[in-house]
Structure formats: structure tokens, C-alpha cells
Design an enzyme around this catalytic site. Sequence first.
Site, PDB file in Angstrom:
ATOM      1  N   VAL A  49       2.030   0.424  -7.201  1.00  0.00           N
ATOM      2  CA  VAL A  49       1.863  -0.730  -8.087  1.00  0.00           C
ATOM      3  C   VAL A  49       2.067  -0.377  -9.556  1.00  0.00           C
ATOM      4  CG1 VAL A  49       0.359  -1.973  -6.493  1.00  0.00           C
ATOM      5  CG2 VAL A  49      -0.658  -0.462  -8.231  1.00  0.00           C
ATOM      6  N   TYR A 105     -12.328   4.208 -15.622  1.00  0.00           N
ATOM      7  CA  TYR A 105     -12.420   3.122 -14.633  1.00  0.00           C
ATOM      8  C   TYR A 105     -13.040   1.880 -15.246  1.00  0.00           C
ATOM      9  CZ  TYR A 105     -13.560   0.782 -10.209  1.00  0.00           C
ATOM     10  OH  TYR A 105     -13.672  -0.121  -9.185  1.00  0.00           O
ATOM     11  N   LYS A 142     -11.181  -1.703 -15.747  1.00  0.00           N
ATOM     12  CA  LYS A 142     -11.660  -2.921 -15.091  1.00  0.00           C
ATOM     13  C   LYS A 142     -12.047  -3.995 -16.107  1.00  0.00           C
ATOM     14  CE  LYS A 142     -11.184  -1.787 -10.753  1.00  0.00           C
ATOM     15  NZ  LYS A 142     -10.253  -2.525  -9.866  1.00  0.00           N
ATOM     16  N   THR A 181     -15.993   4.591  -2.086  1.00  0.00           N
ATOM     17  CA  THR A 181     -17.366   4.787  -2.563  1.00  0.00           C
ATOM     18  C   THR A 181     -18.175   5.714  -1.669  1.00  0.00           C
ATOM     19  OG1 THR A 181     -18.193   2.836  -1.363  1.00  0.00           O
ATOM     20  CG2 THR A 181     -17.395   2.493  -3.613  1.00  0.00           C
ATOM     21  N   ASP A 230       0.860  -1.180   0.000  1.00  0.00           N
ATOM     22  CA  ASP A 230       0.000   0.000   0.000  1.00  0.00           C
ATOM     23  C   ASP A 230       0.900   1.234   0.000  1.00  0.00           C
ATOM     24  OD1 ASP A 230      -3.252   0.117   0.773  1.00  0.00           O
ATOM     25  OD2 ASP A 230      -2.179   2.002   1.069  1.00  0.00           O
ATOM     26  N   THR A 252     -16.892   1.137   1.028  1.00  0.00           N
ATOM     27  CA  THR A 252     -15.485   1.392   1.312  1.00  0.00           C
ATOM     28  C   THR A 252     -15.259   2.901   1.292  1.00  0.00           C
ATOM     29  OG1 THR A 252     -14.728   1.445  -0.986  1.00  0.00           O
ATOM     30  CG2 THR A 252     -14.904  -0.730   0.064  1.00  0.00           C
TER      31      THR A 252
END
Length: 256
Positions: A61, A152, A156, A190, A37, A187
Amino acid sequence: MTNLSGKVALVTGGASGIGYSIVQSLLKANIKVAVADLNSEKLRDMEEAHKGNLIGCVTNVTKEADIENLVNKTVETFGGLDYAFNVAGASKAGAIIDQSVEDWDFTVDLCLKGVFLSVKHEARYMKDHGGGAIVNIASLNAHVPMFYGAAYSSAKAGVEMLTKNAALELAQNNIRVNAILPGLVATPLTSGLTNVEAINEAYMERIPMRRAGDPDEMAGPALFLVSDDASYVNGASLIVDGAWAVSGYPDLSKFM
């Protein structure tokens, strides 16, 4: 599920949301975990709370050197790598005609390139050490477009196809690669939508179960997919969305 005790896993985006829930479920299953992270403070807290069973790795990442370091540190610390969960992701929303290239690149690099680099280096190790299992977190938006979410949704969708391609290429190396496609999950990412009553109601109109998912409800399917109970599941897309996919996406344009 078949006993997972004694295995080693890594989780990207593991300091919050779905990733954090996966980490907690892995620890409960007596699995050693490397957590990647950008939140160094949260990683330190997690290491302190789970000494000997968890290491934190500050990782971007989208940087290949960071992913290489993550895999190497996992193996050096715990002696191997059996499972990988690629969760890290975020989005900068915008209408197609207005979105900046910078915001597009941020979203696609994080959500798709980050998964590519992770799978690449996780699988490199697993290939030479008897195999393993990888779970990529895609999204229901891989199938369903979203207002102001072209970057997004496209990323995805790419994660889902990358997962299928990886399963095709890596099956001969005893590596299984599957994807989870979450619907709306409660989360921090969102909350900016669901904390607005009218927007939240628009979502609930489309979700037959009339609620957002809990991150823990994504962790269970994720662990199932790496377990021996899923030993013949490969290249699959598991939709975990409270039946949202059968109803359609809410029209968010009226709220923007």
C-alpha cells in the site's frame, strides 16, 4: 443495516486481523470483495474458498502503482467499487531518542501514506461513478499517546485528520469518509503484548470492559459506516474500545 447485497468493496490488509473480519462480514452480506495484502499464500486460499466472490491482490500500500492496480483490478473483475476499507498497518516500536529513521519511515509510510494513496485512488474512481463510502482504520492512539509508539500514534493521528479532510473535500462528490479508532484488539499484531501476562494485566486495568476487543467487533461498526443507515455520518471518528478512552493508557515503560 440497510441491505448491502450486490455491492463491491475492497479491503487493504484483508488477510488477517481486523481486515480479515471485515472481509468475512462483507461476504456474508453478499458483497463482492477485492482483498489487498502482502500474504500471497493466504490470498490464494481466500480466493479458492470464495470463488467468484473474492479476488486477492498482492499489494504494497506504500506503492502508488500497486494501489492503482488494486482499484483497476477490482473494477475490471466486479464492475465497480462502492466501498473501501483501508486497514493495512503495522508498527516498529522504539523510544523517540533511540528510534531509527528507517523504523519511523516504515511505520508512518505504512500507516499514513498507505491510507493517503488508497483514499486518493478509491475516491478518484468513486468521484466519476456516483460516489461511495470509505472507512479508514485509525486507532485509539490517534488520541492517546503510547510508550515507544510515537511513530504509530503520530501516523494514526494523521489518519484521523486525513479522514476529516477527505470528508470535507469529497462530500460534494457523494463520497463519505469516516474512521474507526479501535482500542486493544486481539490480533496477531497485538499478541506480542497481550501474551505477556503482566502487560496484559496492565491493559485490563485500564479497559473498563476488562477484555480486548474481537476483530469481529470492529467489522460491525465498519459495515455500518458504509451502509445507508449511516448516510449522514461523514468525517466522523468512531471509537470502538470497550470504554478505554475514558480511563487512560497503561504505563508500559516498566516492561521495556
